[in-house]
Motif scaffolding. Structure first.
Motif, PDB file in Angstrom:
ATOM      1  N   PHE A  34      67.157  87.441   9.346  1.00  0.00           N
ATOM      2  CA  PHE A  34      68.349  86.208   9.130  1.00  0.00           C
ATOM      3  C   PHE A  34      67.873  84.860   8.636  1.00  0.00           C
ATOM      4  O   PHE A  34      66.152  85.185   9.332  1.00  0.00           O
ATOM      5  CB  PHE A  34      68.798  86.014  10.871  1.00  0.00           C
ATOM      6  N   GLU A  47      68.672  73.444  13.752  1.00  0.00           N
ATOM      7  CA  GLU A  47      69.933  73.012  12.609  1.00  0.00           C
ATOM      8  C   GLU A  47      70.891  72.810  12.994  1.00  0.00           C
ATOM      9  O   GLU A  47      71.362  72.162  12.425  1.00  0.00           O
ATOM     10  CB  GLU A  47      70.428  74.778  11.955  1.00  0.00           C
ATOM     11  N   HIS A  95      75.257  76.017   6.229  1.00  0.00           N
ATOM     12  CA  HIS A  95      75.408  75.452   8.016  1.00  0.00           C
ATOM     13  C   HIS A  95      76.234  74.368   8.469  1.00  0.00           C
ATOM     14  O   HIS A  95      77.124  74.154   6.751  1.00  0.00           O
ATOM     15  CB  HIS A  95      74.429  75.584   9.084  1.00  0.00           C
ATOM     16  N   TYR A 139      75.309  83.933   5.282  1.00  0.00           N
ATOM     17  CA  TYR A 139      76.214  83.139   6.439  1.00  0.00           C
ATOM     18  C   TYR A 139      77.486  81.770   5.674  1.00  0.00           C
ATOM     19  O   TYR A 139      76.740  81.293   4.551  1.00  0.00           O
ATOM     20  CB  TYR A 139      74.972  82.481   7.087  1.00  0.00           C
ATOM     21  N   ASP A 195      80.399  81.584  10.680  1.00  0.00           N
ATOM     22  CA  ASP A 195      80.326  81.270  11.796  1.00  0.00           C
ATOM     23  C   ASP A 195      81.203  80.349  12.613  1.00  0.00           C
ATOM     24  O   ASP A 195      81.242  78.882  11.594  1.00  0.00           O
ATOM     25  CB  ASP A 195      78.811  80.918  12.219  1.00  0.00           C
ATOM     26  N   TRP A 198      84.338  79.188  16.865  1.00  0.00           N
ATOM     27  CA  TRP A 198      84.499  78.357  18.585  1.00  0.00           C
ATOM     28  C   TRP A 198      84.640  77.070  18.539  1.00  0.00           C
ATOM     29  O   TRP A 198      84.204  76.709  19.637  1.00  0.00           O
ATOM     30  CB  TRP A 198      83.430  78.986  19.042  1.00  0.00           C
ATOM     31  N   GLU A 245      75.881  87.505  19.600  1.00  0.00           N
ATOM     32  CA  GLU A 245      75.366  86.565  18.786  1.00  0.00           C
ATOM     33  C   GLU A 245      74.199  86.687  20.189  1.00  0.00           C
ATOM     34  O   GLU A 245      74.596  86.738  21.759  1.00  0.00           O
ATOM     35  CB  GLU A 245      76.164  85.181  19.065  1.00  0.00           C
ATOM     36  N   TRP A 276      67.348  78.742  15.490  1.00  0.00           N
ATOM     37  CA  TRP A 276      66.943  79.286  14.707  1.00  0.00           C
ATOM     38  C   TRP A 276      66.485  78.882  13.042  1.00  0.00           C
ATOM     39  O   TRP A 276      65.779  79.279  12.755  1.00  0.00           O
ATOM     40  CB  TRP A 276      68.652  79.365  14.330  1.00  0.00           C
TER      41      TRP A 276
HETATM   42  C1  GLC Z   1      75.524  79.942  16.910  1.00  0.00           C
HETATM   43  C2  GLC Z   1      75.075  78.384  16.387  1.00  0.00           C
HETATM   44  C3  GLC Z   1      74.052  78.485  14.899  1.00  0.00           C
HETATM   45  C4  GLC Z   1      73.630  79.921  14.344  1.00  0.00           C
HETATM   46  C5  GLC Z   1      74.757  81.360  14.844  1.00  0.00           C
HETATM   47  C6  GLC Z   1      73.151  82.129  14.789  1.00  0.00           C
HETATM   48  O1  GLC Z   1      76.725  79.882  16.237  1.00  0.00           O
HETATM   49  O2  GLC Z   1      75.743  77.143  16.046  1.00  0.00           O
HETATM   50  O3  GLC Z   1      73.419  77.219  14.909  1.00  0.00           O
HETATM   51  O4  GLC Z   1      73.687  79.710  13.295  1.00  0.00           O
HETATM   52  O5  GLC Z   1      74.885  80.645  16.307  1.00  0.00           O
HETATM   53  O6  GLC Z   1      73.906  83.424  15.220  1.00  0.00           O
END
Ligand code: GLC
Length: 422
Positions: A34, A47, A95, A139, A195, A198, A245, A276
């Protein structure tokens, strides 16, 4: 018009022949890397910095004008990742901060138009992955902390967005246009990895993300492209893989993985350190041994490990990450056969380790150290012959009441003591 008619509704989704083949290739792959890279790397605080530090979006965007990762080399990245034994790379194309890492026509807030660097790194990576034979996964964030048209959920509330300008249909069309660019201009895409779902999980009434039409669009443009969504819920119709995750499927230490395990190919994403995106103070990298054990454990669950690296603002992978890649590569080049192309073994993960299976062969991976035996339920496996993978020495098989005990002389000290059973 990009939206698909009812006939393509994903409720009745049957994966195409290409898609089924991609799922198999994915399930066999076991290790992916990743990459979280964007202008957030410049702040070196991970991030989520825009959100976590309550920064104004316009101030944050100034980082783009200084983004010049002159040491970026797609060739070197892909080479190092391939040598680790990874079969695919998943990179953040956009992102939550809303900055696009490719030359998108949909917004000037992108790496080609908004930075002095001016290179389309997604294109360079796509070409290099093709050259070196790795799959590229993309992503893509469903949420955006910069654009006004994304109707804010529970994050990104203090970046200076104007809530009155929220316009979901406009934003939805923007995303679908971007996805169309990525799926038509960058060669074969192994997966789209969503992503952000949520962000609206606390809405009083469930928010309609219109996933159906979006997934159908992806499958129409590239039938072999897998759809995955890190929504932390059970799989939705139209998804081809299930993502967990920070946890091995079946475990829920991080609190995001309580959802039921589906029959789709599985993937666990995990960080090498704690973050990350690149974070200058986070040097707390997991050891090579721990990462190998994690890889073997996910394999024992029939899942892939998507292991994250946050590249530096200068475009290099951190030295610690390269060191981990090398260590993993030494292990996979020697023992890869015991995980690649395998499925979960017949025995559930145990205190001592896991099992993987390929055809009539089972690999028992003893991950706990200091052991000289393990006991397994007799009905789980037919044991004709058991040998130590490394030395080919026979492993003693003793039958008990409903159990089989495998034993050997020297207490285990290696990261993974493997026994081949057939
Ligand atoms: C979460 C975070 C994110 C990251 C992701 C990776 O959802 O918001 O920053 O990219 O997890 O699994």
């Amino acid at each position: 018009m990009l939206m698909m008619g009812g006939s393509m509704a994903q409720e009745t989704y049957t994966p195409s022949v290409e898609n089924v083949a991609s799922r198999q290739e994915f399930a066999d792959a076991k290790l992916g890397i990743f990459i979280h890279w964007g202008i957030y790397s410049m702040f070196a605080q991970g991030e989520w910095y825009l959100q976590n530090a309550d920064i104004d979006r316009e101030e944050y965007a100034k980082a783009a004008d200084a983004f010049y990762p002159h040491r970026f080399s797609a060739h070197q990245w892909v080479k190092a990742i391939k040598e680790a034994g990874a079969k695919y790379i998943c990179i953040t194309t956009r992102h939550h901060d809303g900055f696009s890492m490719w030359d998108t026509r949909e917004s000037d807030y992108n790496i080609v138009r908004a930075t002095p660097f001016g290179r389309d790194v997604i294109k360079e990576l796509a070409e290099e992955c093709q050259r070196q034979g790795l799959r590229l996964h993309l992503y893509y964030s469903h949420i955006d902390w910069t654009r006004d048209d994304y109707p804010m959920g529970r994050t990104g509330l203090h970046t200076g967005k104007d809530p009155k300008k929220a316009d979901w249909p406009h934003y939805y069309e923007f995303m679908n246009h971007q996805l169309t660019e990525l799926l038509t201009g960058y060669g074969p895409v192994g997966a789209i990895w969503f992503d952000g779902y949520w962000d609206r999980d606390q809405d009083p009434t469930p928010f309609d993300w219109q996933l159906d039409e979006q997934y159908a669009l992806i499958h129409r443009l590239q039938p072999g492209c897998l759809v995955g969504n890190n929504h932390h819920t059970t799989v939705h119709p139209g998804e081809d893989i299930q993502i967990f995750e920070r946890d091995v499927p079946g475990e829920n230490k991080a609190g995001l993985s309580g959802q039921a395990i589906s029959r789709l190919p599985l993937e666990t994403c995990q960080t090498m350190n704690g973050m990350w995106g690149y974070k200058v103070t986070d040097q707390n990298y997991k050891s090579v041994d721990d990462l190998i054990r994690l890889l073997v454990t996910t394999s024992g669950k029939g899942a892939n490990l998507l292991l994250n690296i946050g590249p530096q603002p200068n475009g290099q992978l951190p030295a610690m990450a390269i060191d981990r890649l090398k260590g993993i590569g030494e292990w996979t080049s020697r023992y890869g056969e015991t995980i690649y192309g395998t499925t979960a073994g017949a025995i559930d993960p145990q205190e001592w380790g896991v099992t993987t299976r390929k055809g009539n062969t089972t690999y028992v991976h003893v991950l706990q150290q200091g052991l000289t035996s393990v006991t397994i339920p007799a009905n789980a496996l037919k044991v004709k012959k058991a040998t130590a993978y490394d030395s080919n020495d026979p492993v003693k098989v003793s039958k008990g009441k409903g159990t089989i005990t495998l034993s050997w002389q020297k207490p285990t000290e290696q990261v993974d003591f493997i026994i081949r059973i057939n």
